[in-house]
Design an enzyme around this catalytic site. Structure first.
Site, PDB file in Angstrom:
ATOM      1  N   HIS A 129      -9.243   5.819  11.136  1.00 31.12           N
ATOM      2  CA  HIS A 129      -8.535   4.617  10.685  1.00 31.12           C
ATOM      3  C   HIS A 129      -7.023   4.768  10.873  1.00 31.12           C
ATOM      4  CE1 HIS A 129      -7.902   1.036   8.193  1.00 31.12           C
ATOM      5  NE2 HIS A 129      -7.000   1.725   7.528  1.00 31.12           N
ATOM      6  N   ILE A 134       1.576   5.130   6.320  1.00 25.87           N
ATOM      7  CA  ILE A 134       0.178   5.314   6.708  1.00 25.87           C
ATOM      8  C   ILE A 134      -0.090   6.818   6.663  1.00 25.87           C
ATOM      9  CG2 ILE A 134      -1.566   4.858   8.465  1.00 25.87           C
ATOM     10  CD1 ILE A 134       0.571   2.857   9.701  1.00 25.87           C
ATOM     11  N   PHE A 166      11.053  -0.057  13.093  1.00 24.43           N
ATOM     12  CA  PHE A 166       9.866   0.678  12.657  1.00 24.43           C
ATOM     13  C   PHE A 166      10.267   1.690  11.585  1.00 24.43           C
ATOM     14  CE2 PHE A 166       6.673   4.079  13.136  1.00 24.43           C
ATOM     15  CZ  PHE A 166       5.498   3.354  13.163  1.00 24.43           C
ATOM     16  N   GLU A 201      -9.389  11.073   6.397  1.00 24.07           N
ATOM     17  CA  GLU A 201     -10.515  11.811   6.975  1.00 24.07           C
ATOM     18  C   GLU A 201     -11.158  11.093   8.149  1.00 24.07           C
ATOM     19  OE1 GLU A 201     -13.150  12.471   3.716  1.00 24.07           O
ATOM     20  OE2 GLU A 201     -11.738  13.766   2.669  1.00 24.07           O
ATOM     21  N   THR A 202     -10.730   9.862   8.423  1.00 27.76           N
ATOM     22  CA  THR A 202     -11.344   9.084   9.499  1.00 27.76           C
ATOM     23  C   THR A 202     -10.296   8.708  10.542  1.00 27.76           C
ATOM     24  OG1 THR A 202     -10.941   6.916   8.501  1.00 27.76           O
ATOM     25  CG2 THR A 202     -12.939   8.084   7.812  1.00 27.76           C
ATOM     26  N   TRP A 258       0.844  -1.186   0.000  1.00 22.33           N
ATOM     27  CA  TRP A 258       0.000   0.000   0.000  1.00 22.33           C
ATOM     28  C   TRP A 258       0.882   1.238   0.000  1.00 22.33           C
ATOM     29  CZ3 TRP A 258      -5.078   0.000  -0.836  1.00 22.33           C
ATOM     30  CH2 TRP A 258      -5.791   1.183  -0.599  1.00 22.33           C
ATOM     31  N   SER A 296       0.301  -1.779   5.766  1.00 22.14           N
ATOM     32  CA  SER A 296       1.091  -1.595   6.984  1.00 22.14           C
ATOM     33  C   SER A 296       0.572  -2.424   8.148  1.00 22.14           C
ATOM     34  CB  SER A 296       1.134  -0.116   7.369  1.00 22.14           C
ATOM     35  OG  SER A 296       1.908   0.596   6.427  1.00 22.14           O
ATOM     36  N   PHE A 297      -0.741  -2.636   8.223  1.00 23.62           N
ATOM     37  CA  PHE A 297      -1.295  -3.433   9.311  1.00 23.62           C
ATOM     38  C   PHE A 297      -0.692  -4.840   9.320  1.00 23.62           C
ATOM     39  CE2 PHE A 297      -4.506  -6.124  11.365  1.00 23.62           C
ATOM     40  CZ  PHE A 297      -4.669  -5.437  12.561  1.00 23.62           C
ATOM     41  N   GLU A 298      -0.392  -5.377   8.159  1.00 27.55           N
ATOM     42  CA  GLU A 298       0.151  -6.736   8.036  1.00 27.55           C
ATOM     43  C   GLU A 298       1.656  -6.808   8.299  1.00 27.55           C
ATOM     44  OE1 GLU A 298      -3.688  -6.341   6.421  1.00 27.55           O
ATOM     45  OE2 GLU A 298      -1.905  -5.331   5.604  1.00 27.55           O
TER      46      GLU A 298
END
Length: 158
Positions: A97, A90, A122, A94-95, A31, A65-67
């Protein structure tokens, strides 16, 4: 220190150890590939510049990135891997998340490092905009991939 005050590609030569026999895994999120690809290139270039053998660098991709945390865990559990570098981006949206993903990834990467007692780095950007990400992926603020690679090297020399 804010990257606006320090170039991410500049680093001290202090505490750099011989890494010619060290093995690195780089787990990179697909992503935001324009950004993560540039970060990956920086990490690989810095590792090889500092003495890592090309065949001692394993690159694995994950969807986002979550993975990164699970990918990092899979690589860290391999006894042949000395350090894992996690690369992602990341971007604030707008949210909320962004908040959930950023916190989960930071905590997850730390947990993997502690669980396997090896450096799990990181190398994840958390900018507000795409332009800020590009500025930190080889742009005017240097390359966070370089910084992540140097961090791995310095932790191996600890």
């Amino acid at each position: 220190m804010a990257s606006s005050l320090k170039n991410l590609s500049e680093y001290s030569q202090k505490n750099l150890s011989d890494i010619s026999n060290k093995r690195f895994a780089i787990v990179v999120a697909e992503w935001n590939e324009e950004v993560t690809g540039a970060l990956l290139d920086g990490a690989i270039a810095t590792l090889t510049k500092e003495g890592a053998n090309d065949d001692h660098i394993v690159v694995k991709t994950v969807p986002g990135s979550f993975e990164l945390t699970l990918g990092a865990q899979w690589m860290a559990q391999d006894p042949k891997i000395d350090a894992v570098i996690c690369i992602g981006c990341i971007i604030q949206g707008e949210t909320r998340h962004f908040d959930f993903i950023s916190q989960a990834v930071a905590t997850g990467i730390t947990d993997v490092s502690l669980k396997y007692s090896k450096p799990v780095i990181f190398g994840v950007l958390t900018p507000d905009t795409q332009q800020q990400a590009l500025d930190r992926a080889g742009g005017k603020h240097g390359n966070k991939g370089d910084e992540a690679a140097i961090t791995a090297i310095k932790m191996l020399g600890f």
